[in-house]
Design a protein around this motif. Structure first.
Motif, PDB file in Angstrom:
ATOM      1  N   ALA A 264      24.999   4.665  17.082  1.00 38.83           N
ATOM      2  CA  ALA A 264      23.710   4.480  16.414  1.00 38.83           C
ATOM      3  C   ALA A 264      23.830   3.654  15.135  1.00 38.83           C
ATOM      4  CB  ALA A 264      23.084   5.832  16.097  1.00 38.83           C
ATOM      5  N   LEU A 265      25.041   3.513  14.623  1.00 41.34           N
ATOM      6  CA  LEU A 265      25.263   2.750  13.390  1.00 41.34           C
ATOM      7  C   LEU A 265      25.940   1.416  13.664  1.00 41.34           C
ATOM      8  CD1 LEU A 265      26.528   5.685  11.120  1.00 41.34           C
ATOM      9  CD2 LEU A 265      24.251   4.643  11.117  1.00 41.34           C
ATOM     10  N   ALA A 266      25.985   1.015  14.923  1.00 42.15           N
ATOM     11  CA  ALA A 266      26.716  -0.193  15.311  1.00 42.15           C
ATOM     12  C   ALA A 266      26.236  -1.437  14.570  1.00 42.15           C
ATOM     13  CB  ALA A 266      26.607  -0.406  16.817  1.00 42.15           C
ATOM     14  N   ALA A 267      24.950  -1.503  14.269  1.00 43.29           N
ATOM     15  CA  ALA A 267      24.408  -2.684  13.584  1.00 43.29           C
ATOM     16  C   ALA A 267      24.944  -2.820  12.164  1.00 43.29           C
ATOM     17  CB  ALA A 267      22.881  -2.613  13.558  1.00 43.29           C
ATOM     18  N   TYR A 268      25.486  -1.715  11.622  1.00 44.71           N
ATOM     19  CA  TYR A 268      25.948  -1.721  10.230  1.00 44.71           C
ATOM     20  C   TYR A 268      27.454  -1.521  10.115  1.00 44.71           C
ATOM     21  CZ  TYR A 268      21.026  -0.371  10.246  1.00 44.71           C
ATOM     22  OH  TYR A 268      19.677  -0.298  10.516  1.00 44.71           O
ATOM     23  N   LYS A 269      28.154  -1.460  11.245  1.00 46.13           N
ATOM     24  CA  LYS A 269      29.553  -1.027  11.241  1.00 46.13           C
ATOM     25  C   LYS A 269      30.444  -1.902  10.370  1.00 46.13           C
ATOM     26  CE  LYS A 269      31.954  -1.659  14.997  1.00 46.13           C
ATOM     27  NZ  LYS A 269      32.373  -1.605  16.417  1.00 46.13           N
ATOM     28  N   ASP A 270      30.155  -3.205  10.306  1.00 42.47           N
ATOM     29  CA  ASP A 270      31.015  -4.082   9.518  1.00 42.47           C
ATOM     30  C   ASP A 270      30.960  -3.770   8.034  1.00 42.47           C
ATOM     31  OD1 ASP A 270      31.893  -5.368  11.771  1.00 42.47           O
ATOM     32  OD2 ASP A 270      30.502  -7.066  11.583  1.00 42.47           O
ATOM     33  N   SER A 271      29.944  -3.009   7.615  1.00 39.87           N
ATOM     34  CA  SER A 271      29.827  -2.633   6.199  1.00 39.87           C
ATOM     35  C   SER A 271      30.398  -1.253   5.912  1.00 39.87           C
ATOM     36  CB  SER A 271      28.349  -2.671   5.768  1.00 39.87           C
ATOM     37  OG  SER A 271      27.832  -3.987   5.837  1.00 39.87           O
ATOM     38  N   ILE A 272      30.853  -0.534   6.958  1.00 36.16           N
ATOM     39  CA  ILE A 272      31.435   0.798   6.774  1.00 36.16           C
ATOM     40  C   ILE A 272      32.944   0.628   6.626  1.00 36.16           C
ATOM     41  CG2 ILE A 272      31.672   3.122   7.712  1.00 36.16           C
ATOM     42  CD1 ILE A 272      29.130   2.561   9.372  1.00 36.16           C
ATOM     43  N   LEU A 273      33.413   0.584   5.404  1.00 35.67           N
ATOM     44  CA  LEU A 273      34.817   0.294   5.126  1.00 35.67           C
ATOM     45  C   LEU A 273      35.742   1.361   5.688  1.00 35.67           C
ATOM     46  CD1 LEU A 273      36.962  -1.435   3.761  1.00 35.67           C
ATOM     47  CD2 LEU A 273      36.495  -0.204   1.618  1.00 35.67           C
ATOM     48  N   THR A 274      35.361   2.619   5.516  1.00 34.51           N
ATOM     49  CA  THR A 274      36.153   3.749   5.977  1.00 34.51           C
ATOM     50  C   THR A 274      35.252   4.977   5.984  1.00 34.51           C
ATOM     51  OG1 THR A 274      38.181   5.043   5.575  1.00 34.51           O
ATOM     52  CG2 THR A 274      36.959   4.324   3.637  1.00 34.51           C
ATOM     53  N   SER A 275      35.768   6.098   6.443  1.00 36.56           N
ATOM     54  CA  SER A 275      35.024   7.366   6.408  1.00 36.56           C
ATOM     55  C   SER A 275      35.976   8.481   6.006  1.00 36.56           C
ATOM     56  CB  SER A 275      34.425   7.699   7.780  1.00 36.56           C
ATOM     57  OG  SER A 275      33.460   6.752   8.176  1.00 36.56           O
ATOM     58  N   ALA A 276      35.485   9.393   5.173  1.00 35.06           N
ATOM     59  CA  ALA A 276      36.227  10.608   4.841  1.00 35.06           C
ATOM     60  C   ALA A 276      35.991  11.597   5.978  1.00 35.06           C
ATOM     61  CB  ALA A 276      35.742  11.177   3.512  1.00 35.06           C
ATOM     62  N   LEU A 277      37.058  11.995   6.639  1.00 34.21           N
ATOM     63  CA  LEU A 277      36.937  12.760   7.880  1.00 34.21           C
ATOM     64  C   LEU A 277      37.126  14.256   7.668  1.00 34.21           C
ATOM     65  CD1 LEU A 277      39.176  10.465  10.118  1.00 34.21           C
ATOM     66  CD2 LEU A 277      36.673  10.426   9.948  1.00 34.21           C
ATOM     67  N   LYS A 278      36.336  15.026   8.420  1.00 36.67           N
ATOM     68  CA  LYS A 278      36.531  16.473   8.576  1.00 36.67           C
ATOM     69  C   LYS A 278      36.633  16.736  10.072  1.00 36.67           C
ATOM     70  CE  LYS A 278      33.700  19.227   6.386  1.00 36.67           C
ATOM     71  NZ  LYS A 278      32.494  19.802   5.764  1.00 36.67           N
ATOM     72  N   ASP A 279      37.684  17.394  10.495  1.00 38.04           N
ATOM     73  CA  ASP A 279      37.871  17.600  11.927  1.00 38.04           C
ATOM     74  C   ASP A 279      37.044  18.782  12.416  1.00 38.04           C
ATOM     75  OD1 ASP A 279      38.814  17.162  14.456  1.00 38.04           O
ATOM     76  OD2 ASP A 279      40.642  18.316  14.165  1.00 38.04           O
ATOM     77  N   ILE A 280      35.730  18.639  12.283  1.00 37.72           N
ATOM     78  CA  ILE A 280      34.812  19.695  12.706  1.00 37.72           C
ATOM     79  C   ILE A 280      34.901  19.905  14.213  1.00 37.72           C
ATOM     80  CG2 ILE A 280      32.382  20.373  12.823  1.00 37.72           C
ATOM     81  CD1 ILE A 280      32.000  18.658  10.235  1.00 37.72           C
ATOM     82  N   ASP A 281      34.981  18.805  14.962  1.00 38.44           N
ATOM     83  CA  ASP A 281      35.052  18.960  16.414  1.00 38.44           C
ATOM     84  C   ASP A 281      36.319  19.690  16.830  1.00 38.44           C
ATOM     85  OD1 ASP A 281      36.472  16.612  15.614  1.00 38.44           O
ATOM     86  OD2 ASP A 281      36.490  15.900  17.671  1.00 38.44           O
ATOM     87  N   GLY A 282      37.447  19.400  16.162  1.00 37.42           N
ATOM     88  CA  GLY A 282      38.684  20.103  16.471  1.00 37.42           C
ATOM     89  C   GLY A 282      38.623  21.573  16.123  1.00 37.42           C
ATOM     90  N   ALA A 283      37.964  21.899  15.005  1.00 35.81           N
ATOM     91  CA  ALA A 283      37.839  23.294  14.600  1.00 35.81           C
ATOM     92  C   ALA A 283      36.949  24.068  15.561  1.00 35.81           C
ATOM     93  CB  ALA A 283      37.274  23.372  13.178  1.00 35.81           C
ATOM     94  N   VAL A 284      35.844  23.452  15.965  1.00 36.47           N
ATOM     95  CA  VAL A 284      34.933  24.088  16.924  1.00 36.47           C
ATOM     96  C   VAL A 284      35.650  24.326  18.257  1.00 36.47           C
ATOM     97  CG1 VAL A 284      32.878  23.662  18.352  1.00 36.47           C
ATOM     98  CG2 VAL A 284      32.788  23.264  15.884  1.00 36.47           C
ATOM     99  N   PHE A 285      36.368  23.308  18.718  1.00 36.45           N
ATOM    100  CA  PHE A 285      37.092  23.453  19.978  1.00 36.45           C
ATOM    101  C   PHE A 285      38.194  24.503  19.870  1.00 36.45           C
ATOM    102  CE2 PHE A 285      40.554  22.436  22.879  1.00 36.45           C
ATOM    103  CZ  PHE A 285      39.888  22.392  24.092  1.00 36.45           C
ATOM    104  N   ALA A 286      38.892  24.532  18.739  1.00 33.74           N
ATOM    105  CA  ALA A 286      39.973  25.503  18.558  1.00 33.74           C
ATOM    106  C   ALA A 286      39.457  26.931  18.643  1.00 33.74           C
ATOM    107  CB  ALA A 286      40.663  25.274  17.217  1.00 33.74           C
ATOM    108  N   LEU A 287      38.282  27.188  18.066  1.00 34.58           N
ATOM    109  CA  LEU A 287      37.716  28.528  18.155  1.00 34.58           C
ATOM    110  C   LEU A 287      37.339  28.856  19.594  1.00 34.58           C
ATOM    111  CD1 LEU A 287      36.808  31.133  16.867  1.00 34.58           C
ATOM    112  CD2 LEU A 287      34.629  30.043  16.272  1.00 34.58           C
TER     113      LEU A 287
END
Length: 346
Positions: A264-287
């Motif tokens: 959904a953000l593909a039109a702006y991706k070149d301006s997204i330098l990086t992202s601070a990540l939280k492994d929410i999906d991994g935590a949800v799956f681990a539970l």
């Protein structure tokens, strides 16, 4: 640098080692190839599915569980202006229907979850970003300040105007952690860089996490004041920040998910330098996996930089072109993990 997939693998591995729908709001369910056994259900935070960030990361974890275990899952949207009683009804309904585990995505579920967990001692509950006491509750919390520190290091290396921005969705202790780590990372890297900070609202009910227009306006104001890197911790509102940065041809830093990869953000991706990540999906799956294995996780589980539960993305090739950024981030990661860098939470 490790990417999101690495974060997810390590979080699930760490959790394994540690081991040794009808309701308020809209709902969707998925059936596996097996019987009608009901497994993981999640109840979304403000902004719901489609925020390309916090809630969508939880949904990714649900999708992984549904594919892996072949059972029926459910995910439920919040409603506008809902109360704690509405959340209680939602969690109660999911537990009564037989879903296990039941996860509330976001700190807003804490009062409701505290009120219902004792009624369903055989159901495992999980909450993201808050701590709830109970023998059958897993509190999934993250060191957001550590990931934000790395984002701050990157911003300090990327800025040419010596001014960077931070946009927080709601003025509360959780988002303060993002700002604190980011500001410290900036200042530790270059004390001459100015950090402009703004919170969109005082409460989530006012739309701080669900109003792209508010995020856009805040970012535009910071860009007018010469900010050429803007970091947002604002849920769905963060999309407006990213749009404003792209329009002004300055850098945005994403949050929670690798927003460079979000369709959904593909039109702006070149301006997204990086992202601070939280492994929410991994935590949800681990539970979900712990329940499936018959050894449910309980208590407070902290996902930090040392366990690869948080991190920084490097999906945008332009990240490698920022002079000194990669080396500075790696040095900061080492310092945080070995304890020589203490990252603030306020």
């Amino acid at each position: 640098m490790r990417r999101t997939s690495r974060l997810a693998r390590v979080a699930v591995g760490a959790a394994s080692l540690a081991l040794a729908a009808t309701a308020c709001g809209g709902t969707s369910g998925e059936s596996g190839d097996g019987d009608d056994t009901k497994g993981l259900a999640i109840a979304y935070d403000v902004g719901g599915k489609g925020d390309q960030s916090f809630n969508d990361a939880a949904y990714t974890g649900l999708q992984r569980a549904q594919k892996e275990f072949g059972y029926k899952t459910a995910d439920i949207e919040p409603t506008d202006g809902e109360t704690d009683a509405d959340k209680e009804q939602r969690l109660t309904s999911l537990a009564k229907q037989g879903y296990d585990p039941v996860i509330g995505v976001g700190f807003a579920y804490a009062p409701a979850m505290q009120a219902v967990v004792a009624e369903f001692p055989d159901t495992t509950f999980g909450i993201v970003d808050s701590v709830v006491e109970g023998d059958n509750v897993a509190s999934l919390v993250f060191a957001e300040n550590e990931a934000s520190y790395l984002a701050g290091v990157t911003a300090a290396k990327a800025t040419k105007t010596k001014t960077v921005g931070f946009v927080g969705g709601v003025d509360n202790p959780l988002i303060h952690k993002f700002e604190a780590g980011y500001t410290q990372g900036v200042k530790d890297t270059d004390p001459k860089v100015k950090v402009l900070s703004q919170y969109l609202t005082q409460t989530a009910e006012e739309g701080g996490f669900s109003s792209p227009d508010k995020g856009r306006a805040a970012a535009e104001g910071q860009i007018e004041k010469k900010a050429d890197v803007v970091y947002q911790a604002a849920g769905l509102s963060g999309q407006g920040v990213i749009e404003a940065a792209a329009k002004a041809k300055v850098w945005a830093i994403g949050v929670d998910s690798d927003q460079y990869k979000q369709e959904a953000l593909a039109a702006y991706k070149d301006s997204i330098l990086t992202s601070a990540l939280k492994d929410i999906d991994g935590a949800v799956f681990a539970l979900a996996q712990s329940v499936e294995d018959g050894k449910p996780l309980t208590g407070t589980k902290t996902f930090d930089l040392k366990s690869d539960g948080v991190g920084l993305s490097d999906s945008n090739p332009k990240f490698a072109e920022v002079p000194g950024a990669e080396d500075a981030v790696e040095k900061a990661k080492t310092g945080i993990v070995d304890g020589s860098i203490k990252v603030k939470t306020e």
